[in-house]
Scaffold this motif. Structure first.
Motif, short mmCIF file in Angstrom:
data_model
loop_
_atom_site.label_atom_id
_atom_site.label_comp_id
_atom_site.label_asym_id
_atom_site.label_seq_id
_atom_site.Cartn_x
_atom_site.Cartn_y
_atom_site.Cartn_z
N MET A 164 -27.83 39.81 -4.50
CA MET A 164 -26.67 40.65 -4.15
C MET A 164 -25.45 39.78 -3.89
O MET A 164 -24.36 40.07 -4.39
CB MET A 164 -26.98 41.49 -2.90
CG MET A 164 -28.04 42.54 -3.06
SD MET A 164 -28.04 43.71 -1.68
CE MET A 164 -28.18 42.62 -0.26
N GLU A 165 -25.63 38.72 -3.11
CA GLU A 165 -24.50 37.85 -2.80
C GLU A 165 -24.08 37.04 -4.02
O GLU A 165 -22.88 36.84 -4.25
CB GLU A 165 -24.85 36.92 -1.64
CG GLU A 165 -23.67 36.06 -1.20
CD GLU A 165 -23.95 35.27 0.07
OE1 GLU A 165 -23.04 34.55 0.51
OE2 GLU A 165 -25.07 35.38 0.61
N GLN A 166 -25.04 36.58 -4.80
CA GLN A 166 -24.71 35.83 -6.01
C GLN A 166 -23.85 36.66 -6.96
O GLN A 166 -22.87 36.18 -7.52
CB GLN A 166 -25.99 35.40 -6.73
CG GLN A 166 -26.75 34.28 -6.05
CD GLN A 166 -27.97 33.87 -6.86
OE1 GLN A 166 -28.10 34.18 -8.03
NE2 GLN A 166 -28.89 33.17 -6.22
N THR A 167 -24.22 37.94 -7.11
CA THR A 167 -23.47 38.83 -8.01
C THR A 167 -22.03 38.98 -7.54
O THR A 167 -21.08 38.96 -8.34
CB THR A 167 -24.15 40.20 -8.09
OG1 THR A 167 -25.49 40.03 -8.58
CG2 THR A 167 -23.41 41.14 -9.00
N LEU B 91 -35.13 32.60 3.59
CA LEU B 91 -33.95 32.38 4.42
C LEU B 91 -32.87 33.42 4.13
O LEU B 91 -32.19 33.89 5.03
CB LEU B 91 -33.40 30.97 4.17
CG LEU B 91 -34.26 29.82 4.71
CD1 LEU B 91 -33.69 28.47 4.26
CD2 LEU B 91 -34.33 29.87 6.24
N ALA B 92 -32.73 33.80 2.85
CA ALA B 92 -31.76 34.83 2.49
C ALA B 92 -32.12 36.17 3.10
O ALA B 92 -31.25 36.92 3.56
CB ALA B 92 -31.67 34.94 0.96
N VAL B 93 -33.42 36.49 3.11
CA VAL B 93 -33.88 37.74 3.72
C VAL B 93 -33.65 37.70 5.23
O VAL B 93 -33.14 38.66 5.83
CB VAL B 93 -35.37 37.98 3.41
CG1 VAL B 93 -35.88 39.22 4.16
CG2 VAL B 93 -35.58 38.16 1.91
N TYR C 83 -22.23 44.65 -2.05
CA TYR C 83 -23.00 43.66 -1.27
C TYR C 83 -23.09 44.07 0.19
O TYR C 83 -24.18 44.08 0.78
CB TYR C 83 -22.37 42.28 -1.40
CG TYR C 83 -22.88 41.29 -0.38
CD1 TYR C 83 -24.19 40.82 -0.43
CD2 TYR C 83 -22.05 40.83 0.64
CE1 TYR C 83 -24.66 39.92 0.51
CE2 TYR C 83 -22.51 39.93 1.59
CZ TYR C 83 -23.82 39.48 1.52
OH TYR C 83 -24.29 38.60 2.46
N HIS C 84 -21.98 44.40 0.80
CA HIS C 84 -22.00 44.72 2.23
C HIS C 84 -22.69 46.04 2.51
O HIS C 84 -23.35 46.20 3.54
CB HIS C 84 -20.57 44.69 2.79
CG HIS C 84 -20.07 43.30 3.00
ND1 HIS C 84 -20.39 42.55 4.10
CD2 HIS C 84 -19.31 42.50 2.21
CE1 HIS C 84 -19.83 41.36 4.02
NE2 HIS C 84 -19.17 41.30 2.89
N LYS C 85 -22.57 46.99 1.60
CA LYS C 85 -23.32 48.23 1.76
C LYS C 85 -24.82 47.96 1.66
O LYS C 85 -25.61 48.45 2.47
CB LYS C 85 -22.91 49.25 0.70
CG LYS C 85 -23.65 50.58 0.81
CD LYS C 85 -23.30 51.53 -0.32
CE LYS C 85 -21.89 52.02 -0.22
NZ LYS C 85 -21.61 53.10 -1.21
N GLY C 86 -25.21 47.17 0.66
CA GLY C 86 -26.62 46.83 0.51
C GLY C 86 -27.15 46.04 1.68
O GLY C 86 -28.28 46.27 2.14
N LYS C 87 -26.35 45.12 2.19
CA LYS C 87 -26.77 44.31 3.33
C LYS C 87 -27.05 45.19 4.55
O LYS C 87 -28.07 45.05 5.23
CB LYS C 87 -25.69 43.28 3.66
CG LYS C 87 -26.02 42.38 4.83
CD LYS C 87 -24.89 41.36 5.05
CE LYS C 87 -25.19 40.49 6.27
NZ LYS C 87 -24.12 39.49 6.49
#
Length: 400
Positions: A145-148, A191-193, A165-169
């Motif tokens: 998500m962040e990479q995209t 770590l990303a999770v 990204y922020h909605k998904g987060k």
């Protein structure tokens, strides 16, 4: 069951139909399910994609098969986009309700399993909000998500992806809190999770693997001179980007030193760009049911990925087949215990990537050394039997 080592009543939910194991998600589902069924009383609820119609899963376990509904971007037009904009639920989930999948899971939960293994984020929307037994959500991948967002080029695209990204987060932070355990396929992905769900949530690393016993090195033929292989479907955008970058900027540098060098690309290629289809030094095989013979003819496996997460099944397959690998740092992400110069060669610029590929093409002794050490690492850390033992320890942890 031939082995009742644990004897747990285990419900497994998979969005992917697990057979034949012809892509990364199906490979993982198939090998995990097959091995867990040896030790536990397994029942399955699985999605069925169009290409799996009429297929059977060759396992002697109860299985409920439900048609899987993929999200089709743009299918609901501007009205759907507007609705999604004001919803806290990501559009891909909002627009793919599947009551039959929910009902199938509900029916199986009424049988009171001792634990549930839900595979991939795609399972989450169809599990009840109140979970009646310990549940593990397997192979959680959120780094993409962040990479995209960060790789977006235009200002408008960047703004749209920042919002996504922020909605998904926010959404996944709330949803993932309800699970007893999450697994990720690499330390970096774990770590990303954790960065999204919070450090208090347990994330176990259960990597992807390879069935090393399926690759017999004693009968491996001598590779075709100059043959390079990229084993990945071009329908996956990081694969397409990797192959285009390699062919445009790296392959010409290799052929200056090794004129016979050429690239074989396996996997579905219906969406291949015309510059790959017509390239004289590129061969697109399309989907190959059994990759082993094609791998065996290669001199070097190249993995020039510049995006994507997880553990690279393509590298694990090459290791098991005794093929040396040149990869970018991103391409080799998640391969716990691997070292540059010992198990593979790493390079992140076109010049360095070409140089190291040529080095292997011209040095048979180095090829054998790197490939042998990589095969040993695959056997010790990445064989599916070893990985399932890690997963079973995680199951034991949440059911005690």
């Amino acid at each position: 069951m031939t082995d009742n080592r644990s004897g747990m009543r285990l419900l497994i939910v998979s969005p992917w139909f697990p057979y034949p194991p012809d892509n990364g998600s199906r490979l993982r589902a198939w090998h995990l399910i097959k091995r867990l069924a040896r030790h536990h009383e397994v029942r399955l609820v699985v999605g069925q994609q169009d290409d799996a119609l009429g297929r059977e899963v060759p396992l002697d376990v109860p299985i409920t098969i439900v048609p899987w509904l993929w999200h089709k971007l743009g299918a609901t037009g501007k009205q759907g986009a507007l609705k999604a904009l004001f919803s806290a639920i990501p559009r891909s989930i909002l627009e793919t309700p599947n009551p039959a999948f929910v009902e199938a899971i509900t029916q199986e939960l009424s049988r009171k399993p001792e634990a549930v293994l839900a595979m991939e984020l795609g399972s989450d929307a169809y599990l009840p909000d109140s979970l009646p037994c310990p549940v593990i959500l397997d192979q959680v991948e959120l780094s993409g998500m962040e990479q995209t967002w960060r790789r977006a080029m235009s200002r408008r695209e960047r703004a749209a992806r920042w919002l996504t990204y922020h909605k998904g987060k926010s959404y996944w932070q709330q949803r993932l809190a309800r699970y007893d355990l999450l697994t990720a396929v690499s330390e970096a992905e774990a770590l990303a999770v954790e960065a999204i769900v919070g450090g208090g949530k347990a994330v176990a690393v259960v990597p992807n693997g390879v069935a090393t016993a399926d690759f017999c090195l004693q009968t491996k033929p001598k590779g075709v001179p100059g043959r390079l292989i990229y084993n990945g479907a071009l329908s996956y955008s990081p694969n397409k980007d990797a192959v285009l970058w390699f062919v445009k900027t790296i392959l010409p540098k290799i052929t200056e030193k090794v004129p016979e060098a050429h690239l074989i690309v396996t996997g579905r290629s219906e969406s291949a760009p015309i510059e790959l289809v017509n390239h004289p030094q590129v061969q697109l095989t399309g989907f190959v049911p059994d990759l082993k013979p094609t791998l065996a003819e290669a001199m070097v496996c190249v993995t020039p990925l510049r995006s994507g997460g997880g553990t690279r099944l393509k590298i694990l397959e090459a290791w098991a087949a005794g093929i040396p690998v040149v990869a970018t740092t991103i391409g080799a992400a998640g391969l716990e215990g691997s070292r540059d110069g010992e198990h593979l060669l790493l390079a992140d610029t076109p010049d360095a990537f070409a140089h190291k590929t040529v080095l292997l093409l011209q040095n048979e002794a180095l090829c054998q050394k790197i490939a042998g050490q990589a095969r040993t690492l695959a056997e010790e850390r990445f064989d599916w039997d070893v990985i399932v033992e890690r997963l079973e320890r995680a199951l034991d942890l949440v059911t005690k």
